[in-house]
Structure formats: C-alpha cells, structure tokens
Design a protein around this motif. Structure first.
Motif, PDB file in Angstrom:
ATOM      1  N   TYR A  36     -16.364  -4.419 -15.856  1.00  0.00           N
ATOM      2  CA  TYR A  36     -17.386  -4.240 -16.883  1.00  0.00           C
ATOM      3  C   TYR A  36     -16.989  -3.175 -17.889  1.00  0.00           C
ATOM      4  O   TYR A  36     -16.286  -2.226 -17.560  1.00  0.00           O
ATOM      5  CB  TYR A  36     -18.773  -4.046 -16.300  1.00  0.00           C
ATOM      6  N   VAL A  38     -18.221  -0.600 -20.979  1.00  0.00           N
ATOM      7  CA  VAL A  38     -19.324   0.163 -21.567  1.00  0.00           C
ATOM      8  C   VAL A  38     -18.822   0.767 -22.878  1.00  0.00           C
ATOM      9  O   VAL A  38     -17.805   1.470 -22.885  1.00  0.00           O
ATOM     10  CB  VAL A  38     -19.808   1.268 -20.605  1.00  0.00           C
ATOM     11  N   ASN A  40     -19.933   3.097 -26.118  1.00  0.00           N
ATOM     12  CA  ASN A  40     -20.912   4.077 -26.624  1.00  0.00           C
ATOM     13  C   ASN A  40     -22.150   4.160 -25.723  1.00  0.00           C
ATOM     14  O   ASN A  40     -23.293   4.092 -26.191  1.00  0.00           O
ATOM     15  CB  ASN A  40     -21.324   3.742 -28.051  1.00  0.00           C
ATOM     16  N   ASN A  41     -21.898   4.240 -24.432  1.00  0.00           N
ATOM     17  CA  ASN A  41     -22.944   4.375 -23.400  1.00  0.00           C
ATOM     18  C   ASN A  41     -23.885   3.173 -23.308  1.00  0.00           C
ATOM     19  O   ASN A  41     -24.983   3.293 -22.780  1.00  0.00           O
ATOM     20  CB  ASN A  41     -23.741   5.662 -23.587  1.00  0.00           C
ATOM     21  N   VAL A  42     -23.464   2.038 -23.840  1.00  0.00           N
ATOM     22  CA  VAL A  42     -24.256   0.810 -23.713  1.00  0.00           C
ATOM     23  C   VAL A  42     -23.361  -0.257 -23.089  1.00  0.00           C
ATOM     24  O   VAL A  42     -22.205  -0.411 -23.497  1.00  0.00           O
ATOM     25  CB  VAL A  42     -24.778   0.333 -25.093  1.00  0.00           C
ATOM     26  N   LEU A  43     -23.924  -0.975 -22.100  1.00  0.00           N
ATOM     27  CA  LEU A  43     -23.133  -2.013 -21.427  1.00  0.00           C
ATOM     28  C   LEU A  43     -22.761  -3.102 -22.422  1.00  0.00           C
ATOM     29  O   LEU A  43     -23.624  -3.667 -23.090  1.00  0.00           O
ATOM     30  CB  LEU A  43     -23.946  -2.596 -20.262  1.00  0.00           C
ATOM     31  N   GLU A  46     -19.850  -7.719 -18.773  1.00  0.00           N
ATOM     32  CA  GLU A  46     -19.704  -7.624 -17.318  1.00  0.00           C
ATOM     33  C   GLU A  46     -19.254  -8.975 -16.790  1.00  0.00           C
ATOM     34  O   GLU A  46     -19.805 -10.012 -17.180  1.00  0.00           O
ATOM     35  CB  GLU A  46     -21.058  -7.233 -16.699  1.00  0.00           C
ATOM     36  N   HIS A  91     -18.966  -1.137  -5.715  1.00  0.00           N
ATOM     37  CA  HIS A  91     -18.762   0.200  -6.277  1.00  0.00           C
ATOM     38  C   HIS A  91     -18.234   1.191  -5.243  1.00  0.00           C
ATOM     39  O   HIS A  91     -17.662   2.218  -5.614  1.00  0.00           O
ATOM     40  CB  HIS A  91     -20.066   0.720  -6.878  1.00  0.00           C
ATOM     41  N   THR A 112     -15.391   2.666 -22.008  1.00  0.00           N
ATOM     42  CA  THR A 112     -15.043   2.871 -20.601  1.00  0.00           C
ATOM     43  C   THR A 112     -14.972   1.503 -19.921  1.00  0.00           C
ATOM     44  O   THR A 112     -15.894   0.700 -20.065  1.00  0.00           O
ATOM     45  CB  THR A 112     -16.096   3.755 -19.904  1.00  0.00           C
ATOM     46  N   ILE A 114     -14.385  -0.369 -16.238  1.00  0.00           N
ATOM     47  CA  ILE A 114     -14.340  -0.221 -14.778  1.00  0.00           C
ATOM     48  C   ILE A 114     -13.842  -1.545 -14.207  1.00  0.00           C
ATOM     49  O   ILE A 114     -14.401  -2.608 -14.518  1.00  0.00           O
ATOM     50  CB  ILE A 114     -15.740   0.106 -14.206  1.00  0.00           C
TER      51      ILE A 114
ATOM     52  N   GLY B  90     -26.665   6.671 -19.573  1.00  0.00           N
ATOM     53  CA  GLY B  90     -26.503   5.341 -20.156  1.00  0.00           C
ATOM     54  C   GLY B  90     -27.769   4.907 -20.855  1.00  0.00           C
ATOM     55  O   GLY B  90     -28.869   5.318 -20.495  1.00  0.00           O
ATOM     56  N   VAL B  91     -27.589   4.070 -21.868  1.00  0.00           N
ATOM     57  CA  VAL B  91     -28.724   3.592 -22.664  1.00  0.00           C
ATOM     58  C   VAL B  91     -28.772   2.070 -22.571  1.00  0.00           C
ATOM     59  O   VAL B  91     -27.730   1.411 -22.535  1.00  0.00           O
ATOM     60  CB  VAL B  91     -28.569   4.046 -24.140  1.00  0.00           C
ATOM     61  N   ALA B  92     -29.971   1.537 -22.538  1.00  0.00           N
ATOM     62  CA  ALA B  92     -30.130   0.086 -22.487  1.00  0.00           C
ATOM     63  C   ALA B  92     -29.844  -0.517 -23.864  1.00  0.00           C
ATOM     64  O   ALA B  92     -30.148   0.124 -24.877  1.00  0.00           O
ATOM     65  CB  ALA B  92     -31.543  -0.254 -22.060  1.00  0.00           C
ATOM     66  N   LEU B 105     -29.275  -2.635 -16.916  1.00  0.00           N
ATOM     67  CA  LEU B 105     -28.124  -2.483 -17.819  1.00  0.00           C
ATOM     68  C   LEU B 105     -27.843  -1.011 -18.127  1.00  0.00           C
ATOM     69  O   LEU B 105     -26.683  -0.595 -18.193  1.00  0.00           O
ATOM     70  CB  LEU B 105     -28.349  -3.270 -19.111  1.00  0.00           C
ATOM     71  N   LYS B 107     -28.533   1.439 -16.161  1.00  0.00           N
ATOM     72  CA  LYS B 107     -27.982   2.042 -14.938  1.00  0.00           C
ATOM     73  C   LYS B 107     -26.479   1.741 -14.813  1.00  0.00           C
ATOM     74  O   LYS B 107     -25.696   2.600 -14.424  1.00  0.00           O
ATOM     75  CB  LYS B 107     -28.733   1.505 -13.710  1.00  0.00           C
ATOM     76  N   ARG B 108     -26.118   0.517 -15.192  1.00  0.00           N
ATOM     77  CA  ARG B 108     -24.694   0.152 -15.137  1.00  0.00           C
ATOM     78  C   ARG B 108     -23.881   1.039 -16.080  1.00  0.00           C
ATOM     79  O   ARG B 108     -22.805   1.534 -15.724  1.00  0.00           O
ATOM     80  CB  ARG B 108     -24.579  -1.330 -15.521  1.00  0.00           C
ATOM     81  N   ALA B 109     -24.412   1.241 -17.278  1.00  0.00           N
ATOM     82  CA  ALA B 109     -23.724   2.087 -18.268  1.00  0.00           C
ATOM     83  C   ALA B 109     -23.641   3.537 -17.787  1.00  0.00           C
ATOM     84  O   ALA B 109     -22.607   4.196 -17.939  1.00  0.00           O
ATOM     85  CB  ALA B 109     -24.457   2.016 -19.603  1.00  0.00           C
ATOM     86  N   THR B 111     -23.650   4.533 -14.695  1.00  0.00           N
ATOM     87  CA  THR B 111     -22.699   4.596 -13.568  1.00  0.00           C
ATOM     88  C   THR B 111     -21.266   4.699 -14.095  1.00  0.00           C
ATOM     89  O   THR B 111     -20.465   5.488 -13.565  1.00  0.00           O
ATOM     90  CB  THR B 111     -22.855   3.347 -12.680  1.00  0.00           C
ATOM     91  N   ALA B 112     -20.979   3.902 -15.109  1.00  0.00           N
ATOM     92  CA  ALA B 112     -19.632   3.948 -15.699  1.00  0.00           C
ATOM     93  C   ALA B 112     -19.338   5.331 -16.275  1.00  0.00           C
ATOM     94  O   ALA B 112     -18.226   5.859 -16.116  1.00  0.00           O
ATOM     95  CB  ALA B 112     -19.500   2.885 -16.782  1.00  0.00           C
ATOM     96  N   ASP B 113     -20.349   5.925 -16.913  1.00  0.00           N
ATOM     97  CA  ASP B 113     -20.184   7.263 -17.480  1.00  0.00           C
ATOM     98  C   ASP B 113     -19.942   8.295 -16.377  1.00  0.00           C
ATOM     99  O   ASP B 113     -19.081   9.177 -16.520  1.00  0.00           O
ATOM    100  CB  ASP B 113     -21.440   7.627 -18.283  1.00  0.00           C
TER     101      ASP B 113
END
Lengths: 140, 181
Positions: A36, A38, A40-43, A46, A91, A112, A114, B90-92, B105, B107-109, B111-113
């Motif tokens: 997955y 990410v 700028n802190n947004v997913l 995935e 994880h 980022t 993963i 993380g932000v949605a 979503l 939470k996933r971000a 976790t990656a951070d």
C-alpha cells in the motif's frame, strides 16, 4: 494377516489413511503479497494479491492466525470476510518500508510504500476454524 | 648621562604600559538582556536578532565555551531491551462513502507513517539537498529525504480518531539478540 477380531485393525488403518488424506487435501499453500502507498498522509493505493501455490513451499510454519471457519472453503472468500484481522496479522510479519520526502521551496511531498514481499502461507481448513501459518524461509 | 639613562628607562616603562593596555581587548558593546534588535540590510531585508540572557556573555569568548550537557543516549545493551515508541498520523481521503471507511483508510495511512518513523529512528535517514542560485537569488531549494528499512514485530498500542485525523501509537522492542551475529 487376518486378525482374530476380523478386519478391525485393517479398518482402523484404512480410516486413518482416509482421515489424513482428507486433512492433507484441505490444507493448501498460498502465495500472498501486499502493498500500500500513502501519499501526503492519505492512503493512495492498496493491493492484496493471493494465489494458490503451484509447487510446494519450503519453510517452517512461524506465526499463526486462527480464523473462524465459514461455509465456503475458499481462502480468498475467507480473507475478504476477515479482511481487517488478516491485514493486522500481515502487519506483524516483516514489512519493507520505502519512504521518500521531497521539500521544494518549503512545500513537502511525501510518499511511503509498505510492502510484504511474496510470501508462502500454509492454510489448514478445519471444521470450526482455519489455521493460517506464515512459512518462514530457513536460513542458508 | 645618568639623567638621560633614567629618562630612557622611564620612557620604556610608559611604552610597555601603553602596549599592555592595547593588548587587553575591551568589550565595548555588551548586548542587553533579552533585547531584540532589528538590523536593516541594504536590499530591504530585515533580520531580527535576539540576544540570549546569558550572564557569561560578558566573559571572554574563549572562556564562554562551557561543556555540553550530557545527553542520555538510547543504547541497546545485552541485558536491557530498547523500546521505541512513535505516533503516526494519517488523514482520511475526501471522497469516502462512510465514516467507517474514512476511519479505516486514515488508520492505514497513520500506520504507514508510524512505520516510517520507526524506520527513521532505527535505521536512519538519507538526506540530500540542492539549492539553485541565480543572480544572487535562491531560485529553487530542494531537500530530499529517504528511508528504506525492514520492520518486524511492531505493535499498535493505541489508535485515536478525532476531527478526521487518525493517530496510531506504535511500539517496537529491540533486543540485542535481534542484531547479534
């Protein structure tokens, strides 16, 4: 050789063989990869890829996840049913982390990634539960 | 003759005294305590300078170098495992269909951070910088940082979700046996 009780021992042996073979048939090995991204802190993206292994995997069962069994004995359906639990389990395994941040004139762009590299898992379907074990590669 | 010798010696002594006065540097300007000054630079740029409240500023610059305070370093030892704790954010995404999806979503971000922060702490960061200056002006300033690591057995301790921001507290325990060869 025929026993005194008739074919009792022969029947027992036959039953054991059938039971073991049925258990072996229910067990399967799957290759799983997960990634997955990410931004700028947004997913951003995935992906979870599951494929049945075409050849026998080498390795020792290491970390185990036990999930309650569903009616269908299909691993992909089982994973989609218990997706969050399975992702949490993944994880805990070794994950590859690649992160890049670029700051241009005080504006930040971060990415980022993963990755779980393609790993073999042994899956045992039982009556009430399904046992998923990560096969750890032996050290050379 | 005698008078001339005495005169010469007196002149020599006065000259020495004058030289000694010159050799001792006089601190003419002692900055006032916590006073901010604005220095005007020719090309309309202003630099704000704040002086620290330091009693030792009156001392000689050579004597001002006091020893650095001892910092407790996190060092992995054989007997004591090292616990590293980080908080990832993380932000949605904007286009989510439900709050539950937004939470998942985010939470996933987060976790990656958190994973990235752990990797930064354990393995370190590669930093690369580049400035482009043209006609005495900074046209472009770029800083690139990158991390690459493999993380195993990291645990999520706590997850909080508030105002669209998800925070994940993650912990990893490093033991000496993990690194021993």
């Amino acid at each position: 050789m025929r026993s005194r009780d008739g074919n009792h021992s022969f029947t027992l042996r036959l039953c054991t063989i059938i039971l073991l073979s049925s258990l072996a048939l229910n067990a399967g090995e799957y290759l799983i990869s997960y990634k997955y991204i990410v931004k700028n802190n947004v997913l951003f993206n995935e992906s979870l890829d599951i494929s049945k292994s075409m050849q026998k995997c080498k390795g020792i069962p290491a970390q185990t996840l036990i999930l309650p069994a569903t009616k269908q004995k299909n691993f992909i359906q089982l994973v989609s049913h218990h997706y969050n639990e399975f992702i949490d389990y993944i994880h805990r395994l070794s994950l590859d982390i690649r992160s890049k941040d670029t700051t241009t004139n005080n504006q930040i762009n971060s990415t980022t990634i993963i990755i779980l590299k393609t790993t073999c898992f042994k899956v045992d379907f039982n009556d009430n539960f399904v046992k998923i074990s990560h096969l750890k590669q032996p050290y050379n | 003759m005698k008078y001339s010798l005495i005169l010469i010696s007196l002149l020599y002594m006065t000259a020495c005294a004058a030289q000694e006065k010159k050799a001792v540097p006089e601190i003419t300007h002692i900055p006032p305590v916590n006073k901010a000054e604005t220095i005007a630079v020719p090309n309309n740029t202003t630099i704000n300078v704040t002086y620290k409240d330091d009693k030792k500023s009156k001392m000689c610059p050579a004597k001002m170098q006091h020893p650095m305070p001892k910092q407790k370093k996190d060092v992995l030892s054989i007997h004591e495992p090292l616990i590293i704790s980080v908080v990832g954010q993380g932000v949605a995404p904007v286009n989510t269909t439900s709050p539950a999806q937004a939470y998942a979503l985010a939470k996933r971000a987060a976790t990656a951070d958190a994973y990235r922060l752990i990797a930064e702490k354990v393995k370190g960061v590669k930093v690369d910088g580049q400035d482009l200056i043209k006609n005495m002006m900074v046209k472009r300033s770029t800083v690139r940082t990158s991390v690459q690591a493999m993380v195993r057995n990291a645990n999520i301790v706590e997850t909080t979700f508030k105002d669209g921001l998800c925070e994940v507290e993650m912990e990893i325990t490093l033991s000496h046996s993990d690194f021993a060869q």
